[in-house]
Design a protein around this motif. Structure first.
Motif, PDB file in Angstrom:
ATOM      1  N   MET A   1       0.866  -1.142   0.082  1.00  0.00           N
ATOM      2  CA  MET A   1       0.182  -0.030   0.146  1.00  0.00           C
ATOM      3  C   MET A   1       0.790   1.266   0.047  1.00  0.00           C
ATOM      4  O   MET A   1       1.862   1.320   0.574  1.00  0.00           O
ATOM      5  CB  MET A   1      -0.874   0.083   1.255  1.00  0.00           C
ATOM      6  CG  MET A   1      -1.876   1.251   1.606  1.00  0.00           C
ATOM      7  SD  MET A   1      -3.205   0.968   2.650  1.00  0.00           S
ATOM      8  CE  MET A   1      -2.131   1.239   4.111  1.00  0.00           C
ATOM      9  N   HIS A   2       0.678   2.225  -0.829  1.00  0.00           N
ATOM     10  CA  HIS A   2       1.443   3.534  -0.956  1.00  0.00           C
ATOM     11  C   HIS A   2       0.613   4.460  -0.032  1.00  0.00           C
ATOM     12  O   HIS A   2      -0.771   4.866  -0.508  1.00  0.00           O
ATOM     13  CB  HIS A   2       1.496   3.843  -2.398  1.00  0.00           C
ATOM     14  CG  HIS A   2       2.144   5.075  -2.434  1.00  0.00           C
ATOM     15  ND1 HIS A   2       2.290   5.969  -3.484  1.00  0.00           N
ATOM     16  CD2 HIS A   2       3.115   5.691  -1.662  1.00  0.00           C
ATOM     17  CE1 HIS A   2       3.013   7.155  -3.293  1.00  0.00           C
ATOM     18  NE2 HIS A   2       3.510   6.918  -2.077  1.00  0.00           N
ATOM     19  N   VAL A   3       1.110   4.930   0.745  1.00  0.00           N
ATOM     20  CA  VAL A   3       0.516   6.144   1.771  1.00  0.00           C
ATOM     21  C   VAL A   3       1.057   7.479   1.702  1.00  0.00           C
ATOM     22  O   VAL A   3       2.599   7.454   1.436  1.00  0.00           O
ATOM     23  CB  VAL A   3       0.535   5.586   3.246  1.00  0.00           C
ATOM     24  CG1 VAL A   3      -0.204   6.622   4.105  1.00  0.00           C
ATOM     25  CG2 VAL A   3       0.079   4.141   3.404  1.00  0.00           C
ATOM     26  N   VAL A   4       0.506   8.198   1.239  1.00  0.00           N
ATOM     27  CA  VAL A   4       0.929   9.971   1.356  1.00  0.00           C
ATOM     28  C   VAL A   4       0.293  10.579   2.564  1.00  0.00           C
ATOM     29  O   VAL A   4      -0.809  10.489   2.669  1.00  0.00           O
ATOM     30  CB  VAL A   4       0.428  10.496  -0.038  1.00  0.00           C
ATOM     31  CG1 VAL A   4       1.091  12.017   0.232  1.00  0.00           C
ATOM     32  CG2 VAL A   4       1.171   9.671  -0.927  1.00  0.00           C
ATOM     33  N   ILE A   5       1.253  11.141   3.231  1.00  0.00           N
ATOM     34  CA  ILE A   5       0.854  11.848   4.664  1.00  0.00           C
ATOM     35  C   ILE A   5       1.429  13.240   4.584  1.00  0.00           C
ATOM     36  O   ILE A   5       2.554  13.249   4.469  1.00  0.00           O
ATOM     37  CB  ILE A   5       1.611  11.055   5.772  1.00  0.00           C
ATOM     38  CG1 ILE A   5       0.767   9.629   5.750  1.00  0.00           C
ATOM     39  CG2 ILE A   5       0.883  11.682   6.886  1.00  0.00           C
ATOM     40  CD1 ILE A   5       1.623   8.899   6.862  1.00  0.00           C
TER      41      ILE A   5
END
Length: 212
Positions: A1-5
């Motif tokens: 999963m690619h998470v951008v924060i």
């Protein structure tokens, strides 16, 4: 999963980034400072353009709009300068929209999820006075999130709005009710449960529905 924060350099944002990395996920953290993976001042449209170029066509499974400011803490009613209103809304509201807008192709590619950090102070059922700018900006981003949920449903993108709790961070202070670890544990559960079935939800970090 690619998470951008966004706002991943400290507080809840950093703790969320650390959690997802420890779980083996691919995390892109942004912040205004140069130490971040992606330098992003959410108030600057050019920064959003640069971020989108940096990510290219990589799908984004989870976007956490965490960056925010609380500039009017302690202001008296004869304070609240116009510049403070401008800066707060530019970060807490417009910045969220610009982030979503910039990464929409990436979110569509993954049929991803969008998380917006709001606050219990956004609720019209809680009006103890003070903190007018912060309360108004968090109410505005709550409304933004609810409407994004409607418009993005057809793209398969779910949107959730959350109160992270009164957390022991630089913003929350040492007298806050819960630790960062407690907040992150609860929030991650909420994000995992976010789907088209509950898109547009406004919930507390511990799962309790929040009054609008």
């Amino acid at each position: 999963m690619h998470v951008v924060i966004t706002g991943a350099n400290r507080g809840i944002g950093k703790a969320l980034a650390d959690h997802y990395r420890a779980e083996g996920h691919d995390v892109t953290g942004t912040a205004r400072c140069g130490s971040a993976q992606v330098v992003l001042d959410v108030t600057d449209p050019d920064h959003h353009t640069d971020m989108a170029k940096a990510l290219g066509d990589r799908p984004v499974d989870l976007l956490i709009c965490n960056a925010g400011v609380y500039l009017d803490k302690g202001q008296s009613i004869d304070g609240y300068p116009v510049e403070m209103w401008d800066q707060s809304f530019a970060t807490n509201v417009t910045g969220v929209f610009l982030t979503v807008q910039a990464l929409l192709p990436n979110l569509r590619a993954a049929r991803g999820r969008i998380v917006i950090q709001s606050s219990t102070m956004a609720s019209h059922t809680r009006a103890p006075g003070g903190s007018y700018i912060y309360r108004a900006s968090k109410a505005a981003v709550l409304n933004l999130g609810r409407n994004l949920a409607t418009d993005l449903r057809a793209d398969g993108i779910a949107v959730g709005i959350y109160h992270p709790g009164w957390v022991q961070t630089e913003m929350g202070g040492t007298r806050a009710e819960i630790t960062v670890d407690e907040a992150v544990s609860g929030l991650v559960e909420r994000f995992d449960a976010l789907s088209l079935e509950n898109t547009g939800c406004f919930a507390n970090w511990d799962g309790r529905p929040h009054a609008y």
